[in-house]
Each structure stands twice: as structure tokens, then as C-alpha cells.
Motif scaffolding. Structure first.
Motif, PDB file in Angstrom:
ATOM      1  N   HIS A   1       0.842  -1.256   0.104  1.00 38.93           N
ATOM      2  CA  HIS A   1       0.067  -0.002   0.086  1.00 38.93           C
ATOM      3  C   HIS A   1       0.897   1.257   0.016  1.00 38.93           C
ATOM      4  O   HIS A   1       0.173   2.183  -0.047  1.00 38.93           O
ATOM      5  N   PHE A   2       2.165   1.282  -0.082  1.00 36.91           N
ATOM      6  CA  PHE A   2       3.104   2.302   0.063  1.00 36.91           C
ATOM      7  C   PHE A   2       2.710   3.318  -1.104  1.00 36.91           C
ATOM      8  O   PHE A   2       2.565   4.694  -0.899  1.00 36.91           O
ATOM      9  N   ASP A   3       2.470   2.907  -2.253  1.00 39.48           N
ATOM     10  CA  ASP A   3       2.275   3.794  -3.332  1.00 39.48           C
ATOM     11  C   ASP A   3       0.772   4.527  -3.101  1.00 39.48           C
ATOM     12  O   ASP A   3       0.988   5.661  -3.406  1.00 39.48           O
ATOM     13  N   LEU A   4      -0.195   3.854  -2.694  1.00 39.26           N
ATOM     14  CA  LEU A   4      -1.329   4.273  -2.410  1.00 39.26           C
ATOM     15  C   LEU A   4      -1.338   5.457  -1.402  1.00 39.26           C
ATOM     16  O   LEU A   4      -1.937   6.604  -1.257  1.00 39.26           O
ATOM     17  N   ILE A   5      -0.713   4.914  -0.434  1.00 37.87           N
ATOM     18  CA  ILE A   5      -0.584   5.892   0.985  1.00 37.87           C
ATOM     19  C   ILE A   5       0.386   7.234   0.475  1.00 37.87           C
ATOM     20  O   ILE A   5       0.053   8.220   0.676  1.00 37.87           O
ATOM     21  N   TRP A   6       1.426   7.220  -0.136  1.00 40.85           N
ATOM     22  CA  TRP A   6       1.991   8.275  -0.719  1.00 40.85           C
ATOM     23  C   TRP A   6       1.125   9.131  -1.720  1.00 40.85           C
ATOM     24  O   TRP A   6       1.272  10.275  -1.427  1.00 40.85           O
ATOM     25  N   GLN A   7       0.781   8.522  -2.657  1.00 39.10           N
ATOM     26  CA  GLN A   7      -0.242   9.204  -3.646  1.00 39.10           C
ATOM     27  C   GLN A   7      -1.311  10.130  -2.689  1.00 39.10           C
ATOM     28  O   GLN A   7      -1.757  11.077  -3.148  1.00 39.10           O
ATOM     29  N   THR A   8      -1.940   9.315  -2.016  1.00 38.53           N
ATOM     30  CA  THR A   8      -3.254   9.807  -1.236  1.00 38.53           C
ATOM     31  C   THR A   8      -2.662  10.877  -0.469  1.00 38.53           C
ATOM     32  O   THR A   8      -3.181  12.187  -0.419  1.00 38.53           O
ATOM     33  N   PHE A   9      -1.353  10.825   0.271  1.00 36.16           N
ATOM     34  CA  PHE A   9      -1.116  12.067   1.081  1.00 36.16           C
ATOM     35  C   PHE A   9      -0.362  13.168   0.304  1.00 36.16           C
ATOM     36  O   PHE A   9      -0.670  14.251   0.625  1.00 36.16           O
ATOM     37  N   LYS A  10       0.148  12.814  -0.802  1.00 36.76           N
ATOM     38  CA  LYS A  10       0.752  13.931  -1.794  1.00 36.76           C
ATOM     39  C   LYS A  10      -0.423  14.615  -2.373  1.00 36.76           C
ATOM     40  O   LYS A  10      -0.350  15.811  -2.290  1.00 36.76           O
TER      41      LYS A  10
END
Length: 102
Positions: A59-68
Motif C-alpha cells: 500500500h506504500f504507493d497508494l499511501i504516498w499518492q493519497t498524502f501527496k
């Protein structure tokens, strides 16, 4: 609240819950209600402390994209600070839990 605590226990009951909990909670960060956003952010941080690297890595990519996206489209500086603080807490939780790095 009691309901929030019970839901957090459900979300963090087992690392296998990460595949359901993390996308759901990230979606809730887009809710109009700031209390829902705050609770979701706190629960994501709690999940990162509980599950560790292995369960969260898909989920790292989804976490990063959402927070960004949250930081880049924020209207208020408080929203930027909250998202930045959340990412910091997640990173610290993962770095401070070496048992989950394998």
C-alpha cells in the motif's frame, strides 16, 4: 470515543486486515467531515505501528499518492501540516519496528 476504539481494534486485529483497512481509511481521508479525516489518519498511523513494513508495503504507493494529493490540493495550511505529520508518523512507526522488516 468507545466506537472509535472498537473500530480501531477491528482494523488492527491482524496484519491481513491491512489489505482492506488501508484503502478504506485512505478513502476516508477525502471525507468532508474533518473529524472523520482525523480519525482515519490516526487509524492509519496506528495500523502502521501495529502491522509493520511487510503488511503495509503493498500500500506504500497508494499511501504516498493519497498524502501527496492531500498536501498539494489543501486549502488550509493545517491540512498540509496534518498530512505531513501523518507521513512522518507512519515513517517513524515503520523505522522503529525492526521486527516487521522481514
Amino acid at each position: 470515543t468507545v466506537l472509535t476504539d472498537l473500530l480501531n481494534r477491528c482494523f488492527t486485529a491482524h496484519p491481513a486486515m491491512a489489505r482492506f483497512a488501508i484503502p478504506f481509511l485512505l478513502e476516508k481521508l477525502n471525507d468532508q467531515d474533518t473529524e472523520t479525516q482525523d480519525q482515519s489518519l490516526n487509524t492509519i498511523v496506528l495500523c502502521s505501528k501495529t502491522f509493520g513494513h511487510q503488511a503495509l508495503s503493498p500500500h506504500f504507493d497508494l499511501i504516498w499518492q493519497t498524502f501527496k494529493k492531500r498536501m498539494l490540493t489543501a486549502i488550509h495550511s493545517a491540512q498540509i501540516a496534518q498530512a505531513s505529520h501523518g507521513l512522518t508518523q507512519i515513517a517513524q512507526a515503520l523505522c522503529n519496528n525492526p521486527d516487521h522488516l522481514n
